[in-house]
Structure formats: structure tokens, C-alpha cells
Design a protein around this motif. Structure first.
Motif, PDB file in Angstrom:
ATOM      1  N   VAL A   9       0.858  -1.184   0.000  1.00 41.23           N
ATOM      2  CA  VAL A   9       0.000   0.000   0.000  1.00 41.23           C
ATOM      3  C   VAL A   9       0.893   1.233   0.000  1.00 41.23           C
ATOM      4  CG1 VAL A   9      -1.680   1.308   1.351  1.00 41.23           C
ATOM      5  CG2 VAL A   9      -1.808  -1.164   1.318  1.00 41.23           C
ATOM      6  N   ARG A  10       0.591   2.182  -0.854  1.00 44.35           N
ATOM      7  CA  ARG A  10       1.308   3.465  -0.840  1.00 44.35           C
ATOM      8  C   ARG A  10       0.336   4.542  -0.379  1.00 44.35           C
ATOM      9  NH1 ARG A  10       3.703   5.613  -6.229  1.00 44.35           N
ATOM     10  NH2 ARG A  10       3.198   7.773  -5.841  1.00 44.35           N
ATOM     11  N   ILE A  11       0.597   5.113   0.798  1.00 42.56           N
ATOM     12  CA  ILE A  11      -0.251   6.174   1.345  1.00 42.56           C
ATOM     13  C   ILE A  11       0.284   7.510   0.845  1.00 42.56           C
ATOM     14  CG2 ILE A  11      -1.076   7.311   3.441  1.00 42.56           C
ATOM     15  CD1 ILE A  11      -0.815   4.598   4.864  1.00 42.56           C
ATOM     16  N   PHE A  14      -4.040  12.029   3.546  1.00 38.33           N
ATOM     17  CA  PHE A  14      -5.057  11.668   4.526  1.00 38.33           C
ATOM     18  C   PHE A  14      -6.244  12.619   4.431  1.00 38.33           C
ATOM     19  CE2 PHE A  14      -1.104  10.115   6.331  1.00 38.33           C
ATOM     20  CZ  PHE A  14      -1.451   8.829   6.671  1.00 38.33           C
ATOM     21  N   ALA A  33      -6.918   7.082   4.910  1.00 34.83           N
ATOM     22  CA  ALA A  33      -5.673   7.191   4.148  1.00 34.83           C
ATOM     23  C   ALA A  33      -6.013   7.127   2.666  1.00 34.83           C
ATOM     24  CB  ALA A  33      -4.722   6.055   4.527  1.00 34.83           C
ATOM     25  N   GLN A  34      -5.473   8.060   1.902  1.00 38.30           N
ATOM     26  CA  GLN A  34      -5.624   8.059   0.453  1.00 38.30           C
ATOM     27  C   GLN A  34      -4.507   7.164  -0.091  1.00 38.30           C
ATOM     28  OE1 GLN A  34      -8.284  10.144  -0.727  1.00 38.30           O
ATOM     29  NE2 GLN A  34      -8.570  10.118   1.476  1.00 38.30           N
ATOM     30  N   CYS A  35      -4.876   6.051  -0.712  1.00 40.93           N
ATOM     31  CA  CYS A  35      -3.895   5.018  -1.066  1.00 40.93           C
ATOM     32  C   CYS A  35      -3.854   4.721  -2.558  1.00 40.93           C
ATOM     33  CB  CYS A  35      -4.233   3.711  -0.355  1.00 40.93           C
ATOM     34  SG  CYS A  35      -4.223   3.818   1.426  1.00 40.93           S
ATOM     35  N   GLU A  52      -9.571   4.705  -0.560  1.00 42.14           N
ATOM     36  CA  GLU A  52      -9.425   5.170   0.817  1.00 42.14           C
ATOM     37  C   GLU A  52      -9.426   3.974   1.761  1.00 42.14           C
ATOM     38  OE1 GLU A  52     -11.536   9.506   0.629  1.00 42.14           O
ATOM     39  OE2 GLU A  52     -12.793   7.806   1.170  1.00 42.14           O
ATOM     40  N   MET A  55      -8.301   4.217   8.799  1.00 40.17           N
ATOM     41  CA  MET A  55      -7.177   4.008   9.703  1.00 40.17           C
ATOM     42  C   MET A  55      -7.694   3.721  11.111  1.00 40.17           C
ATOM     43  SD  MET A  55      -4.507   4.389   7.817  1.00 40.17           S
ATOM     44  CE  MET A  55      -3.125   4.677   8.911  1.00 40.17           C
ATOM     45  N   ILE A  64       2.926   9.527   5.657  1.00 36.23           N
ATOM     46  CA  ILE A  64       2.815   9.175   4.243  1.00 36.23           C
ATOM     47  C   ILE A  64       4.005   8.291   3.881  1.00 36.23           C
ATOM     48  CG2 ILE A  64       3.043  10.174   1.925  1.00 36.23           C
ATOM     49  CD1 ILE A  64       1.437  12.580   2.994  1.00 36.23           C
TER      50      ILE A  64
END
Length: 110
Positions: A9-11, A14, A33-35, A52, A55, A64
Motif C-alpha cells: 500500500v502506498r499512502i 489523509f 488514508a488516500q492510497c 481510501e 485508519m 505518508i
């Protein structure tokens, strides 16, 4: 039976949503989290999707970066099986730059 499964996952950001509990009226916050997720299959090849991820409170201070995410399956009140984020493990370059949360630091100091 449980199988350990981690997902890359790459965050990238937010979003915080303020709310009021319908029953108690107590205000609260949800952190999403915007992923960016990358998956690969024989049928579709490589796909990149954005979404999203809710969390949990113990991960609210996550910066991030890139992670291996662990999920736990649970059954909701509507009897739907859902995945719940339980742990984030730093991945790649992020693995050396991430500091533990204050709770983790307190545990190590004790």
C-alpha cells in the motif's frame, strides 16, 4: 485457520472526517488514508487503483509512505465479511525513515 497475508500500500495523503455519534452525541473523527494500490493478474495484467483506507486509532500517526499492510477479516452487524486494517509495516525506502509511534516508543522504553 488464518493465513498471514500482506499487501503493498502506498499512502499519499489523509482525509479527516468529523462526525457525531448518533446514539451518544459525542463528537469524533475518522481518518482515511488516500492510497495507491498495484495489483497484477494473468487476466488483467497490472492495474493501479486509488482508494481510501480507514485508519484504526492505533495507526493514526502513520506518516505518508509505502507499507506492507496486514488485514483481519471480521463479520459486521449486516453479516458481511469485511477486512480491517491491523498493522502497517514500513516498506522499501520508507522502512528506514519511519519512527515508531509514541505508544510503541513507550513500550520499548518500559
Amino acid at each position: 485457520m488464518s493465513v498471514d497475508s500482506k499487501h503493498h500500500v502506498r499512502i499519499v495523503g489523509f482525509k479527516v472526517i468529523d462526525f457525531k455519534n448518533k446514539v451518544t452525541g459525542v463528537p469524533g473523527q475518522m481518518k482515511l488514508a488516500q492510497c495507491i494500490l498495484t495489483s497484477e493478474s494473468a487476466e488483467k495484467g497490472q492495474q493501479v487503483v486509488v482508494g481510501e483506507l480507514l485508519m484504526p486509532r492505533h495507526l493514526n500517526e502513520t506518516p505518508i509512505g509505502e507499507y506492507l499492510a496486514e488485514f483481519e477479516l471480521s463479520v459486521g452487524k449486516d453479516l458481511r465479511v469485511t477486512a480491517r486494517l491491523t498493522h502497517l509495516h514500513p516498506f522499501g525506502q520508507n522502512a528506514t525513515s519511519v519512527r515508531p509511534s509514541s505508544k510503541e516508543a513507550e513500550k520499548k522504553a518500559a
